[in-house]
Write an enzyme that holds these catalytic residues in place. Structure first.
Site, PDB file in Angstrom:
ATOM      1  N   ARG A   1       0.811  -1.199   0.018  1.00 25.79           N
ATOM      2  CA  ARG A   1       0.059   0.067  -0.140  1.00 25.79           C
ATOM      3  C   ARG A   1       0.730   1.433   0.199  1.00 25.79           C
ATOM      4  NH1 ARG A   1       0.562  -2.479   4.666  1.00 25.79           N
ATOM      5  NH2 ARG A   1       0.176  -1.737   6.623  1.00 25.79           N
TER       6      ARG A   1
ATOM      7  N   CYS B   1      -0.035  19.033  13.973  1.00 25.05           N
ATOM      8  CA  CYS B   1      -0.009  18.391  12.525  1.00 25.05           C
ATOM      9  C   CYS B   1       1.462  17.713  12.327  1.00 25.05           C
ATOM     10  CB  CYS B   1      -0.223  19.435  11.568  1.00 25.05           C
ATOM     11  SG  CYS B   1      -0.307  18.638   9.618  1.00 25.05           S
TER      12      CYS B   1
HETATM   13  C1  PLP Z   1      -0.370   4.812   8.067  1.00 27.28           C
HETATM   14  C2  PLP Z   1       0.110   4.551   6.593  1.00 27.28           C
HETATM   15  C3  PLP Z   1      -0.387   3.442   5.855  1.00 27.28           C
HETATM   16  C4  PLP Z   1      -1.698   2.755   6.396  1.00 27.28           C
HETATM   17  O1  PLP Z   1      -1.298   2.056   7.306  1.00 27.28           O
HETATM   18  P1  PLP Z   1      -2.681   1.182   7.804  1.00 27.28           P
HETATM   19  O2  PLP Z   1      -1.911   0.648   8.948  1.00 27.28           O
HETATM   20  O3  PLP Z   1      -2.958   0.066   6.566  1.00 27.28           O
HETATM   21  O4  PLP Z   1      -3.738   1.848   7.892  1.00 27.28           O
HETATM   22  C5  PLP Z   1       0.283   3.343   4.538  1.00 27.28           C
HETATM   23  N1  PLP Z   1       1.547   4.042   4.319  1.00 27.28           N
HETATM   24  C6  PLP Z   1       2.104   4.892   5.216  1.00 27.28           C
HETATM   25  C7  PLP Z   1       3.168   5.603   4.623  1.00 27.28           C
HETATM   26  C8  PLP Z   1       1.313   5.498   6.345  1.00 27.28           C
HETATM   27  O5  PLP Z   1       2.093   6.296   7.234  1.00 27.28           O
END
Ligand code: PLP
Length: 375
Positions: free
Chosen positions: A114, A130
């Site tokens: 992701r 922030c």
């Molecule tokens: C928080 C984050 C995500 C998503 O993390 P999940 O635990 O799947 O919600 C993806 N990439 C980055 C860089 C993040 O900081």
């Protein structure tokens, strides 16, 4: 004071159609000491902070001022504090190490499957803690963002297209839902065209600070690109006003799954009673508590941070005492780009032969037969 009373007192000549128009709310963001001093009875320290040369500016929608007016906790998250100028050990301006992890400008690919896609630097209201204040609300445009937005997006789309392992795109910023309908449509349609992208998430505080944004037109646009999830940023139970509740119900009715990411903040929401109330109000509008984050060590945020030890106690005061659905995952996004790790109170307290010693929510001890037999 509800928002109608607030309007009558501080924005008496504003028409309904203007107040309920998200673009009016954005155009009329309150940013100056003069405006704020007419609305709040400012404390000496708030006055001092507002007249200092603030690295991070102030901006608050008129609507969200109506939430903050009677809630000192919310007020603390949006009015500056002189302590923002004190920088303590471990604090940096990019606590999550996002800049070095960007594959193309604005795209952070930290986890295997992701990506985090920073689409805009704009927010309607600035949170004092922030984590991306290096990007948000700044006048100076960083080299990486000098390219026009669309051109920068094209590179991100291409990166995602070229990396078939990416099945989840987290669209964030800034707040993506402050963009106009056409930009959101363009962004989502381009992501949806990529076959291996399974889910799209949008990180936003808009239902909280600008609920007027959720027009039928916007929701009809987003609906075309399901499955779409919202990761929303709620902080305090007083944010669940009739306006925000209505926005959340419209979002849920559009089939968008909502999760809330709450930051644990000192003297704002750092007690089990406040958090439980927040989580219950979120469940009423079909938003599932997702994460409870330790505050990132952004420069000048020490006065907001809670000790992990105290955060764990709060989690212990929730587990068992309310629905599991009401309990977010307590986590730290590790400084320096380590990613998120989960923090849990220790319920496995030892072993007794083949049995595991467990502690329940009341502090009582139990045994679980923890062995496997041959089959
Ligand atoms: C928080 C984050 C995500 C998503 O993390 P999940 O635990 O799947 O919600 C993806 N990439 C980055 C860089 C993040 O900081």
């Amino acid at each position: 004071m509800n928002s109608a009373e607030f309007r009558k007192k501080y924005f008496p000549n504003v028409l309904d159609e203007d107040w309920n128009d998200w673009k009016w709310q954005m155009r009329n963001r309150v940013t100056s000491y003069d405006q704020l001093s007419k609305i709040f009875d400012l404390t000496d320290s708030e006055k001092q902070a507002l007249t200092m040369d603030n690295a991070f500016p102030v901006a608050i929608t008129p609507y969200y001022l109506s939430v903050a007016i009677d809630c000192s906790s919310v007020r603390r998250t949006i009015l500056p504090n002189p302590q923002e100028h004190n920088i303590y050990p471990g604090e940096t301006n990019d606590p999550l190490g996002e800049e070095p992890a960007m594959k193309v400008p604005g795209l952070v690919h930290r986890y295997p499957d992701r990506v985090l896609f920073l689409t805009t630097e704009y927010c309607s209201t600035y949170c004092r803690y922030c984590t991306r204040s290096r990007l948000v609300g700044r006048n100076s445009v960083k080299p990486s963002t000098c390219m026009s937005k669309k051109q920068r997006w094209e590179e991100a789309f291409k990166y995602i297209r070229d990396h078939k392992e990416i099945r989840d795109v987290l669209v964030s910023g800034g707040d993506p839902l402050t963009m106009d309908d056409e930009s959101i449509d363009y962004l989502l349609s381009n992501l949806r065209k990529i076959e291996h992208v399974e889910m799209i998430r949008i990180g936003s505080k808009t239902p909280v600070v600008l609920p007027q944004r959720f027009t039928p037109n916007l929701l009809n646009i987003i609906k075309k690109y399901h499955p779409v999830y919202f990761s929303l940023h709620f902080t305090h139970p007083s944010e669940l006003t009739p306006e925000t509740n209505k926005a959340c119900n419209m979002i849920a009715d559009a089939g968008i799954i909502m999760g809330s990411q709450t930051v644990l903040l000192r003297n704002v929401n750092d007690d089990a009673k406040t958090l439980k109330q927040l989580m219950h109000k979120l469940l009423l509008v079909r938003c599932r508590p997702y994460y409870l984050f330790q505050c990132d060590p952004i420069e000048g945020s020490a006065h907001f941070r809670v000790k992990v030890e105290d955060g764990l106690k709060i989690i212990d005061e929730l587990r068992g005492y309310t629905s599991g659905y009401a309990i977010p995952t307590y986590a730290i996004d590790i400084p320096g780009g380590g990613g998120k790790i989960v923090l849990t109170p220790n319920h496995v307290i030892g072993k007794d032969g083949d049995f595991l010693k467990l502690r329940n929510f009341e502090g009582k001890e139990y045994l679980y037969p923890d062995y496997i037999t041959e089959v």
